[in-house]
Design an enzyme around this catalytic site. Structure first.
Site, mmCIF file in Angstrom:
data_model
loop_
_atom_site.group_PDB
_atom_site.id
_atom_site.type_symbol
_atom_site.label_atom_id
_atom_site.label_comp_id
_atom_site.label_asym_id
_atom_site.label_seq_id
_atom_site.Cartn_x
_atom_site.Cartn_y
_atom_site.Cartn_z
ATOM 1 N N HIS A 1 0.847 -1.207 0.000
ATOM 2 C CA HIS A 1 0.000 0.000 0.000
ATOM 3 C C HIS A 1 0.873 1.244 0.000
ATOM 4 C CE1 HIS A 1 0.771 -0.485 4.303
ATOM 5 N NE2 HIS A 1 0.217 0.685 4.573
ATOM 6 N N HIS B 1 1.346 3.949 1.889
ATOM 7 C CA HIS B 1 1.873 4.735 3.021
ATOM 8 C C HIS B 1 3.396 4.827 2.971
ATOM 9 C CE1 HIS B 1 -1.984 4.158 5.622
ATOM 10 N NE2 HIS B 1 -2.072 5.189 4.808
ATOM 11 N N ASP C 1 5.699 4.886 5.132
ATOM 12 C CA ASP C 1 6.533 3.964 5.918
ATOM 13 C C ASP C 1 6.581 2.562 5.305
ATOM 14 O OD1 ASP C 1 3.839 3.583 6.669
ATOM 15 O OD2 ASP C 1 4.415 2.744 8.606
ATOM 16 N N HIS C 2 5.995 2.418 4.108
ATOM 17 C CA HIS C 2 6.120 1.166 3.346
ATOM 18 C C HIS C 2 6.774 1.399 1.981
ATOM 19 C CE1 HIS C 2 3.575 -1.432 6.007
ATOM 20 N NE2 HIS C 2 3.332 -0.221 6.468
ATOM 21 N N HIS D 1 -7.603 -0.505 5.431
ATOM 22 C CA HIS D 1 -6.558 0.373 5.983
ATOM 23 C C HIS D 1 -6.299 1.504 4.988
ATOM 24 C CE1 HIS D 1 -2.902 1.565 8.056
ATOM 25 N NE2 HIS D 1 -2.201 1.377 6.956
ATOM 26 N N ASP E 1 -0.408 -3.783 6.304
ATOM 27 C CA ASP E 1 -1.065 -3.223 7.488
ATOM 28 C C ASP E 1 -2.537 -3.623 7.560
ATOM 29 O OD1 ASP E 1 1.339 -2.073 8.081
ATOM 30 O OD2 ASP E 1 0.696 0.005 7.773
ATOM 31 N N HIS F 1 4.170 -4.350 10.941
ATOM 32 C CA HIS F 1 4.657 -3.678 12.153
ATOM 33 C C HIS F 1 4.803 -4.642 13.325
ATOM 34 C CE1 HIS F 1 4.222 0.573 10.829
ATOM 35 N NE2 HIS F 1 3.267 0.074 10.066
#
Ligand SMILES: [Zn+2]
Length: 255
Positions: free
Chosen positions: A56, A58, A60-61, A114, A133, A171
């Protein structure tokens, strides 16, 4: 030949993971939170990065994608519905598509909720699932772009995977998730057992994943919204299961 994997931490509490096909030497990173830990894992294993499979959009990915791609010239595969928000995409995929990493084959499962276009990757031959996530160990992702009904349906798709599927999530949230889960099912013996196991792993400085789908089904409250006792304890007996799920998610948001 079975797939090999290498799991490591990125940023504060993100997991990075490499999947390697020893037959063709192809190696995929599942998401790329940041480049340096991925490079370090490549160096440790001696593997060459050929692909990045994105779950996805985001940051942080995806924050490490551009640096990794410019260095390794790897292919970037991303969910079609979110490709415009992900850098350097080469191929987009949808529900049911197959992605080859060397001789390994991943099936694409759309798991929105998400984010609106979130996907998961399942390697049936090795029973490995990379769920980003959407599902966490004893938890699930926040419902940010979708709605609870959509997220519940996505979790049901993952729950249908074989019990011995190894689950890799985005995570390290396991201990906090267990603390919350005990407020929903305090008497769940399998949840208490998971807490002991997670405590032991963390004391050894080890990750608490991968986890098995069978264990998640037994102890993860977000996969248990259709267990009658769970609905009853929340005062929602007889309500649609997605509403029970929504209540559990809402309680977690406030926890
Ligand atoms: Zn996310």
């Amino acid at each position: 030949m079975p797939a090999q994997s290498c799991l490591f931490l990125c940023l504060k509490d993100n997991f990075g993971v490499l999947v390697h096909d020893s037959e063709t030497m192809a190696t995929a990173a599942i998401d790329a939170p940041e480049a340096a830990p991925v490079e370090a894992a490549l160096k440790r294993t001696g593997w060459q990065l050929t692909d990045i499979l994105v779950t996805h959009h985001h940051h942080d990915h995806t924050g490490g994608i551009e640096a990794l791609k410019s260095r390794h010239r790897c292919r970037v595969v991303a969910p079609a519905a979110e490709a415009s928000g992900i850098p350097a995409v080469d191929e987009t995929v949808r529900e049911g598509d197959r992605v080859q990493v060397g001789s390994l084959e991943a099936h694409v499962i759309e798991t929105p909720g998400h984010t609106a276009g979130h996907i998961s990757y399942f390697l049936p031959a090795d029973k490995l699932a990379f769920v980003g996530d959407t599902l966490f160990s004893i938890g699930c992702g926040r419902v940010i772009e979708g709605n609870p009904e959509m997220m519940w349906k996505s979790l049901l798709k993952l729950r249908a995977l074989p019990d011995d599927t190894r689950i890799f999530c985005g995570h390290e949230y396991t201990m906090a998730n267990i603390s919350f889960a005990k407020t929903i099912e305090p008497a769940n013996a399998l949840l208490v057992a998971r807490e002991q196991e997670a405590n032991r792993l963390i004391a050894q400085n080890k990750p608490t994943i991968p986890t098995f789908m069978g264990e998640e089904k037994a102890a993860n409250p977000f996969l248990r919204a259709d267990v009658p006792e769970v609905a009853q304890s929340l005062g929602l007996a007889g309500k649609p299961t997605w509403q029970v799920f929504a209540e559990i998610r809402e309680r977690k948001n406030r926890f």
